[in-house]
Enzyme design. Sequence first.
Site, PDB file in Angstrom:
ATOM      1  N   LYS A  99      13.196  51.517 -36.383  1.00 46.60           N
ATOM      2  CA  LYS A  99      14.108  51.493 -35.342  1.00 46.60           C
ATOM      3  C   LYS A  99      15.592  51.965 -36.381  1.00 46.60           C
ATOM      4  CE  LYS A  99      15.028  46.474 -35.958  1.00 46.60           C
ATOM      5  NZ  LYS A  99      15.317  45.334 -35.423  1.00 46.60           N
TER       6      LYS A  99
ATOM      7  N   TYR B 202      45.217  57.919 -51.262  1.00 46.90           N
ATOM      8  CA  TYR B 202      45.818  57.316 -50.122  1.00 46.90           C
ATOM      9  C   TYR B 202      46.691  55.993 -50.423  1.00 46.90           C
ATOM     10  CZ  TYR B 202      44.250  61.087 -47.046  1.00 46.90           C
ATOM     11  OH  TYR B 202      44.009  62.123 -46.378  1.00 46.90           O
TER      12      TYR B 202
END
Length: 838
Positions: A497, A726
Amino acid sequence: MEPVYTSPRVADIVHGILFHERDTEKPVRELLIDSRRLLDPEETLFIALVTPRNDGHRYIEELYNKGVKCFVVSRLPVPEKRKDPIKADFILVPDTMKALQDLAAYHRSQFIYPVIGITGSNGKTIIKEWLFQLLGKDLKIVRNPKSYNSQIGVPLSIWNMNSSYDLGIFEAGISQTGEMSRLETVIHPTIGLFTNIGSAHDEGFPDQKVKIREKLDLFRNCDSIVYCKDHLPIHEAILQSDFLKHKKTLTWGRTKDADLVIREIQKNISDSRIFAFYGEKDFSLTVPFTDDASIENAIHCLALMLILKYEPEVIVQRFLKLVPVAMRLELKEGINRCSVINDFYNSDITSLMIALDFLNLQKQHPKKTLILSDILQTGRKPENLYEEIAGIIISKGIDRFIGIGKEISSQADKFPMEKAFFSTTEEFLEHFKQTGFRDETILLKGARVFEFEKISRLLQQRVHETVLEVNMESLVHNLNYYRSKLKPETKTMVMVKAFSYGSGSYEIASLLQFHRVDYLAVAYADEGVELRKAGITLPIMVLNPEQESYDLLLSNNLEPEIYNLRVLGFLEDAISRNHHDPLDPMKIHIKLDTGMHRLGFMPGQLDDLIERLKENPSIRVQSAFSHLAGSEDPAEDYFTLEQIRVFESMSSQLRNALGYPFLRHILNSAGITRFTQAQMDMVRVGIGIYGIGFDEEEQSKLKNVSTLRSVISQIKKVNAGETIGYNRKGIADTDKRIALIPIGYADGLHRRLGNGRGRVFIHGKPAPLIGNISMDNCAADITEIWNDPSGTPVREGDEVIVFGDFYPLTRLAEDLETIPYEVLTGISRRVKRVYFQE
């Protein structure tokens, strides 16, 4: 003249008892230990090996039905299980592994040309392949394919010896005491080479001295030995050995009393120059590598060539043409929805067969294409060689064949499938647009001189420079680790999965199908549909079927988890809507809540469930299962045991009421190790197969599967006081060198790792992340690495490791204060997956 092996002759060699039932006598030419790799049944001897993980006797019936008529076994098949008698030869021996080795040892004794035996902790395969490059101009050489250096791989490699060769080169690896003496009788080398000693397989030996002595057993009957005198433990062990201390040796090292003295090594940007002294003569040679391991491997090759009486002048010229060795098969995403397998650094029949087997693991495309160059240095007539190759290709189900090279092109009539031929790689590239590759798996298999990397670049989809590498062999190792704890009859379900925990869905599923797991499990129906489209035929359980997905489940033969009466109703409606045949009932998996309190039926809800199931003959329970809440935590053992008790009670109630058996499973990866008594009918392996253990002891027995790597895009000098990234969060407290790396939080590199909390590795050294992590890139402080005069210079384009073997995923998860599941499943789809097999 080549030796001939008939059933009676093999029985005599391996000291077995022959039960001769075959109508005709065919000579044995092929040894087979894996039923999936059968080529020529009539000339195959199947040896039914028994290992902790498997038993070859299980596959005798299958192979007999495919035409195999000669078997080495440690127990005879039971005749009453068949209506008709088996017309085959069975050679009964106490130990089939020993029989394999005895047969190979006898085969080795039929040839008198020199054989080089290589052992040590690291570098064996590289040295073997480089010697093949360096000596292949003068000698026809037989060698192990890839790294076939085990108790099984070595005898299979020796079987390839024949009288047309001039030299054998075989590597031998061991993991515990007593193994090398068996390999020595098989290889029986005349020249020995000991590479080095390290920590690999330390757990199999009392101490390093014992490990060295065990490895030296390979040289017991050698005429001469090559080793590095600077490795003092090896040197001392040889001097102390009664059977080695008087052998002829060629030692090398920086010490003046070595036979080959290394005076100096000068590292340049892309190569290194080695200054040496041998036989009262100074000389130097250049190797196209700068890392210490490659330089050491190259000097081993130099010493070996000297012991073979090559002149330094010849050696110098040969080393200029030395090229890297591709140690692995790589599977990558290609153009036009293709998959591309790269294996283009050597080409011989044995490695071709290995590569074709890897190709046949891939089920995502119906069409299989092989691009093959001339196979060089075989000494065989082209018509015989390519007739054999054509037979192999046909047996492996290749749909399209492209041959590149003048010799293979001259044998075009041997290949009956869709085909095209080109004299050179350049001619192929000129016609590339006309070849029309689309929706197929393409294997590139070529000798190094054909430069198939040019073809690979055209076939591969343009990729992000950040990739997640998935080691298929490590994944199989981990699967076998868990299988070794199970009873033979216990089935295995593997969780694939969430894109196989971020590792890739159909590639992993194809591998698991090849290795005969019993079940796969996915989270949602669309994951199961994707696997069905990729050719996966294994049973698939869907853990979280959504209301609108039940039609897909029915049409794709997917088996839903049923956890309450509401979802059972969705399935009943879909069965009615699709007019599903009640003679072919829909298989379901009942989820029982034994205390975790997620999805599942509580004990008081079973009566209603049983009543509904009895009313619908179109539904059949395939399994009942539950989840353990804390199987990895010893503090929760009482609760875990109570969960197991409740599950046994609930599943028994369900089984008794329905009146038919079904599979029961409750153990996850940690549970397999800690509660083996509760393995029942099946177990579920999840994160463990991807290399994540529940504690340090188990972690040490698993292998790393995934490596997240990128490159340095740019290197910058940042002055003290300036900022990086940033929000100006990264502040240079001194003058710094930073590396910009094209991986960011959109790729799965979590923002919390910025500003010194996380690190990456460059040339094996940590580089802290500086400043905020951006969406598409980050910055690493490489000042210390840059200023280290003894280290390898850092350059733009150099590799960056985010996590891997020496900085595992578990450590990265600790730095993030999370679990490995979250990190691995968070690697985004835009990070390309590269699958490889050593």
